[in-house]
Write a protein that holds these residues in place. Sequence first.
Motif, PDB file in Angstrom:
ATOM      1  N   ASP A  56       0.855  -1.190   0.000  1.00 59.79           N
ATOM      2  CA  ASP A  56       0.000   0.000   0.000  1.00 59.79           C
ATOM      3  C   ASP A  56       0.891   1.239   0.000  1.00 59.79           C
ATOM      4  N   ASN A  57       1.982   1.167   0.788  1.00 58.42           N
ATOM      5  CA  ASN A  57       2.842   2.340   0.968  1.00 58.42           C
ATOM      6  C   ASN A  57       4.305   1.966   0.807  1.00 58.42           C
ATOM      7  N   VAL A  58       5.097   2.960   0.472  1.00 52.81           N
ATOM      8  CA  VAL A  58       6.544   2.770   0.436  1.00 52.81           C
ATOM      9  C   VAL A  58       7.186   3.837   1.311  1.00 52.81           C
ATOM     10  N   LEU A  59       8.086   3.379   2.181  1.00 52.14           N
ATOM     11  CA  LEU A  59       8.807   4.285   3.075  1.00 52.14           C
ATOM     12  C   LEU A  59      10.196   4.507   2.486  1.00 52.14           C
ATOM     13  N   ILE A  60      10.562   5.754   2.265  1.00 53.74           N
ATOM     14  CA  ILE A  60      11.879   6.065   1.708  1.00 53.74           C
ATOM     15  C   ILE A  60      12.759   6.584   2.838  1.00 53.74           C
ATOM     16  N   LEU A  61      13.910   5.937   3.022  1.00 53.89           N
ATOM     17  CA  LEU A  61      14.806   6.301   4.122  1.00 53.89           C
ATOM     18  C   LEU A  61      16.170   6.665   3.577  1.00 53.89           C
ATOM     19  N   SER A  62      16.922   7.354   4.418  1.00 50.18           N
ATOM     20  CA  SER A  62      18.259   7.735   4.032  1.00 50.18           C
ATOM     21  C   SER A  62      19.262   6.975   4.896  1.00 50.18           C
ATOM     22  N   GLY A  63      20.375   6.606   4.298  1.00 53.23           N
ATOM     23  CA  GLY A  63      21.336   5.769   5.002  1.00 53.23           C
ATOM     24  C   GLY A  63      22.396   6.526   5.768  1.00 53.23           C
ATOM     25  N   ASP A  64      22.201   7.822   6.022  1.00 53.45           N
ATOM     26  CA  ASP A  64      23.253   8.523   6.759  1.00 53.45           C
ATOM     27  C   ASP A  64      22.715   9.372   7.904  1.00 53.45           C
ATOM     28  N   HIS A  65      21.666   8.853   8.535  1.00 53.79           N
ATOM     29  CA  HIS A  65      21.108   9.562   9.685  1.00 53.79           C
ATOM     30  C   HIS A  65      21.176   8.697  10.934  1.00 53.79           C
ATOM     31  N   ILE A  66      21.480   9.345  12.053  1.00 59.61           N
ATOM     32  CA  ILE A  66      21.499   8.655  13.339  1.00 59.61           C
ATOM     33  C   ILE A  66      20.284   9.123  14.127  1.00 59.61           C
ATOM     34  N   TYR A  67      19.376   8.217  14.427  1.00 58.27           N
ATOM     35  CA  TYR A  67      18.154   8.550  15.162  1.00 58.27           C
ATOM     36  C   TYR A  67      17.399   7.272  15.472  1.00 58.27           C
ATOM     37  N   LYS A  68      16.464   7.397  16.411  1.00 61.51           N
ATOM     38  CA  LYS A  68      15.532   6.310  16.694  1.00 61.51           C
ATOM     39  C   LYS A  68      14.145   6.842  16.392  1.00 61.51           C
ATOM     40  N   MET A  69      13.414   6.150  15.541  1.00 62.79           N
ATOM     41  CA  MET A  69      12.102   6.659  15.170  1.00 62.79           C
ATOM     42  C   MET A  69      11.137   5.503  14.969  1.00 62.79           C
TER      43      MET A  69
END
Lengths: 370, 394
Positions: free
Chosen positions: B122-135
């Motif tokens: 239904d959905n696609v999540l686009i992420l970046s490989g150079d971030h430090i975080y917890k989400m």
Amino acid sequence: MEAMGIIFSNIYDSSMGELTRERTSASIPFGSRYRQIDFALSNMANSKISNIGIVTKYNYQSLMDHLGNCEEWDLKLGEGVRFLPPYATGHTGAYRGKLEALQTAMPVLGRCDAEYVVLSDTTVLCAINFAAVLEEHIASGCDITVIAKAGRANGKTRQPLAVKLGDDGKIVDLAVDYCAPEDYLVGMSMFIMRRDKLIQVIREMVPHGKYHLERDFILPEYNAGNLKVNVYPFHNVALFNQSVDEYFVNNMKLLDADVRRSLFRSEIPIYTKVRDAVPTLFGYHGQAANCLIADGCHLFGKAENSVIFREVDIEDGAEVRDSIIMQGSKIGAGASIRYCILDKNVTIRPGTKLLGSIDHPLVVDKGDTV
Amino acid sequence: MQFQKKRCVAMLLAGGQGSRLMVLTENTAKPAVPFGGKYRIIDFPLSNCVNSKIDTVGILTQYQPLELNEYIGNGQPWGLNSSHGGVQVLPPYAKSKNSEWYKGTANAIYQNIPFIERYHPDNVLILSGDHIYKMDYAAMLRFHEQRDSDCTIAVREVPLKEASRFGIMNTREDGSIYEFEEKPKKPKSTNASMGIYVFKWSVLKAFLEADEADRTSENDFGKNIIPAILNAGHKLYAYRFEGYWKDVGTISSLWEANMDLLGKHPAFDIYGAAGHKIYARNQAMPSSYIAKSAEIRESFVAEGCNIEGCITHSIISTGCTVGKGVEITDSVIMPDVTIENGAIIRSAIIAEGCHIKAGARVGDYIEGEERKISVIGKDKTIDEGTVIDAGAIV
């Protein structure tokens, strides 16, 4: 040459006191992040033995939790690794010896096509390549190979199996439950045999009331000239954890760089369950001197001459000396402990003082608050 | 092959060459750069996925994929070794007619439409490989679905004076976006895009195809796809994220993010119970030995280390050896580094496998002056007594 493995998980349970109240000796925590079985299992995995039966008697829940599906050892539970609990056939389930225990392994022994079997218990900790031992066993033409260690016999402690070798490396004397003098080698509870021979021995001996591998099989058959015994002297570090006192001393031996180098070798590593803990945090006043520390700890107080497992908190002003602190234990602010073994998840209240002695360390049970 | 329908598939953009990290990415893809003693940057988005119950992740990479591939393996450390889904590294592959490098972030996803389609998400999540975080991406996904949004963009509040460095989302009261400005000279708001997007897959797919057909497009999410979707009158929402987040694309931000882990109340709290942990591929190393001569303050020490020296406010990663009389301050020591007796390391990043010989000096920091981080690249040897200046990159 193909070999399968059998690991006995309950040997020496009764001599380990509180440490085996809720676990097998195989799952006793050791060396800041391991369980005792990690050594036997890693040795087998490193020797390309993937077909392994783990003989269990009781209390094996914690062992199953620890091993999970064995992926940390690159082994597979169910395919290669099998738990072998006692037969539910009216039998009380209490094994009196390894031969009797091996009865539960009969289906596994019968089904596999490995030519040889490596037997090991979990109380003698070392890093060993069984493949090299197997090669030597085959070359010797003997019926059984006993892996043994020099330097342990002292003329005072009874040894389950002791052998004396002549200058030619041949056995001069073989004894069971013997207070062997210093020139004897002591069996490391690790053996190699042909699989068909082992099956035959179990089939013949156990129904005749013979259940003890060393006393009922090796000793009489050797004496009768029916069993050719090869001894494989092991030259690296081997730690025998057969009592609480020995366990304490052996943990402390890991503070010696030579002992660590011998046990933890990058070419044959010891694997254990992954905890995904964060690296250990040292606070501003945190201090450690001569300690082995796993990850996930918070060190705001002091630690000295100690072996500290994962996720241990030592609060401000607390002092830990000459002790073993297992996973998840908390030492409250200002508390002071020395010569203690804190089992898993122990809480020491702030300001509490606990003192054992070097010969008899104080053991605090799993989950207790003091 | 076709798989059971997924609610959401994650696509992680790990392809950047990371040139601002200089020697650290010479032979390493940016997401595989070590962080925090035992992690690699990619562990953060991957663990976030797992903790958010997203079990299908594609990793798009084209620079130095070997190490990343080896690190990800079958995805077992993250629990992503599932038989339907799991984690897959997706380098650009040679098609029968024209094999192409990924031209931009949007093109990387475009080239992998067949991968996404297998799961009918239904959905696609686009992420970046150079971030430090917890989400918690699951919360963002719920927000997105509840509003029947076509595209939801995670944003964080930045100070007004810094807003012109970011992509800024101007929103109505209900959080819907009416305008997107890339690095505006006069920012109207302070909602900075974090480069994390949830798209309705049907909408994204149509726009990816249109974007690919447009020869003038740079095939970039921020520059092309988001403005196009906005201009077409689709529903876009901004999802406000409050926690710690850091883009570690530069030497100084990578150093800062490492330092943010330290202290009793760290700026970035990496600890978490099961379900909130950060997972990493573990090596079978024994615990760390801390000698009597060692002094360690305000620092992280990972496993497999042997420490005899003095460490203050630093990160010591897996498998390091720190000799007697060594002094390490405000530094990040990456895995498998050997530092011989008497070496001094200040305000530095020492990459994996380096050997700092006796008495060498790396970096410096003078109180009150601007901090310049020295960097020693992977597997380098610094000879006895050598002095590496503050801010030098070797």
